[in-house]
Design a protein around this motif. Structure first.
Motif, PDB file in Angstrom:
ATOM      1  N   ASP A 138       0.866  -1.180   0.000  1.00  8.37           N
ATOM      2  CA  ASP A 138       0.000   0.000   0.000  1.00  8.37           C
ATOM      3  C   ASP A 138       0.906   1.235   0.000  1.00  8.37           C
ATOM      4  O   ASP A 138       1.297   1.716   1.066  1.00  8.37           O
ATOM      5  N   PRO A 139       1.274   1.753  -1.192  1.00  8.54           N
ATOM      6  CA  PRO A 139       2.229   2.861  -1.250  1.00  8.54           C
ATOM      7  C   PRO A 139       1.794   4.091  -0.455  1.00  8.54           C
ATOM      8  O   PRO A 139       2.650   4.768   0.142  1.00  8.54           O
ATOM      9  N   ASP A 140       0.498   4.412  -0.428  1.00  2.00           N
ATOM     10  CA  ASP A 140       0.057   5.584   0.330  1.00  2.00           C
ATOM     11  C   ASP A 140       0.312   5.385   1.825  1.00  2.00           C
ATOM     12  O   ASP A 140       0.859   6.259   2.503  1.00  2.00           O
ATOM     13  N   GLY A 160       4.328   4.821  -7.174  1.00  2.00           N
ATOM     14  CA  GLY A 160       3.069   5.019  -6.467  1.00  2.00           C
ATOM     15  C   GLY A 160       3.135   6.222  -5.551  1.00  2.00           C
ATOM     16  O   GLY A 160       2.235   7.070  -5.545  1.00  2.00           O
ATOM     17  N   ARG A 161       4.190   6.311  -4.762  1.00  2.00           N
ATOM     18  CA  ARG A 161       4.513   7.488  -3.955  1.00  2.00           C
ATOM     19  C   ARG A 161       6.027   7.605  -3.903  1.00  2.00           C
ATOM     20  O   ARG A 161       6.741   6.596  -3.901  1.00  2.00           O
ATOM     21  N   PRO A 177       4.052  -0.457  -6.022  1.00  2.00           N
ATOM     22  CA  PRO A 177       3.094  -1.528  -5.745  1.00  2.00           C
ATOM     23  C   PRO A 177       3.750  -2.898  -5.924  1.00  2.00           C
ATOM     24  O   PRO A 177       4.339  -3.180  -6.968  1.00  2.00           O
TER      25      PRO A 177
END
Length: 246
Positions: A138-140, A160-161, A177
Motif C-alpha cells: 500500500d504505497p500511500d 506510487g509514492r 506496488p
C-alpha cells in the motif's frame, strides 16, 4: 531520527563493497573481514552509508524472486557511458523479463539487480543513486510510515509514492506496488534508521507498531539495535543514538 544506511547482504563484503564504492565514488569508512562500509555524501543533501555485511548464501535468482529493494543509478544523458563503466567494473547485463524499457538492468558482482536510469527531470540533483525503489502492499500507507520514520517528504515521481530528503537533493525513496506479498526470507537489502539524542527507542517502537509495522526478534544474539518490519513486511533496523561528541 533519520535514514542513515543502506545495508546489503554479501557473500564477499569486501569485493562487493569495493565495486559499489568505485561505482558511486564513495568514501571508505570500514574494511573488515565481516563487513565493509562506504559513504555517499550528496552535496547540500543527505549522507547515506552503504554497509555490506557477510552472510553465507548468495542472492536468489532475480527471475524467480525479484528483490523488494534495489538501487536505481543515475544515467541520464550519459546512460550508455555509465552502463559501460559498470560492466567494466564487474557488473553484467541481466534479463529479468523487463522487455523494452528505457532503463538498463544490470547485476552487480554478486548478482543483485540494479538499474541505470534514463534521463528524468525528477532525478535532478540525486547524485549517483537516483532512487531506492521499495516494494509496498500500500504505497500511500507506507509513504506515511517512511516519511514519519525518516523525515523525508513527498515529491512528484513516477512511482506510487515518492519521498525525498527535505533538501530536495539525493535519491528518491520510491514506494512501488508489490507484485505479491513478501516472502518469509529476509530482504537482501534493507534500510537503517538512526535515532538522535533525546529520541526514546521504546516510543519509536510504539510509533512503528501504531503505524502498521512490528518489532521482530530474530535469533541473531544480543544486538545494540532493534529490528522491525514496515507495514508491508520489509525489514529495517533502528540504531541507537550516537554518543554525544561523535
Amino acid at each position: 531520527m533519520y535514514l542513515e544506511n543502506v545495508v546489503i547482504d554479501a557473500v564477499e563484503p569486501q569485493r562487493l563493497g569495493r565495486f559499489w564504492e568505485t561505482a558511486l565514488g564513495g568514501e571508505r569508512l570500514a574494511d573488515e573481514p565481516h563487513g565493509f562500509e562506504t559513504r555517499l555524501a550528496v552535496p547540500g543533501g543527505p549522507i547515506l552509508d552503504l554497509c555490506f555485511q557477510r552472510i553465507p548464501d548468495p542472492p536468489p535468482d532475480p527471475r524467480a524472486a525479484s528483490p523488494r529493494l534495489h538501487l536505481d543509478l543515475a544515467g541520464g544523458t550519459r546512460q550508455e557511458e555509465v552502463v559501460e563503466r559498470l560492466v567494466g567494473l564487474g557488473a553484467r547485463h541481466l534479463d529479468i523479463g523487463q522487455g523494452e524499457v528505457p532503463w538498463v538492468v544490470l547485476a552487480d558482482p554478486e548478482g543483485n539487480p540494479c538499474c541505470v536510469m534514463e534521463d528524468r527531470e525528477t532525478y535532478a540533483d540525486t547524485g549517483p543513486v537516483a532512487a531506492l525503489p521499495l516494494d509496498s502492499a500500500d504505497p500511500d500507507r507506507d509513504a506515511e510510515f517512511w516519511s514519519w520514520l525518516s523525515g523525508w517528504t513527498d515529491v512528484a515521481g513516477l512511482a506510487g509514492r515518492s519521498l525525498r530528503h527535505p533538501s530536495r537533493r539525493g535519491p528518491l525513496l520510491e514506494l512501488l506496488p508489490e507484485q505479491g506479498p513478501k516472502a518469509t526470507e529476509k530482504n537482501r537489502l534493507h534500510l537503517d534508521i538512526r535515532l538522535e539524542a533525546g529520541d526514546d527507542p521504546d516510543a519509536v517502537a510504539d510509533g512503528i507498531a501504531g503505524r502498521g509495522g512490528r518489532e521482530l526478534h530474530p535469533a541473531w544474539g544480543d544486538l545494540p539495535w532493534r529490528v522491525h518490519a514496515d507495514p508491508s513486511g520489509n525489514e529495517l533496523c533502528v540504531l541507537p543514538a550516537r554518543p554525544q561528541g561523535r
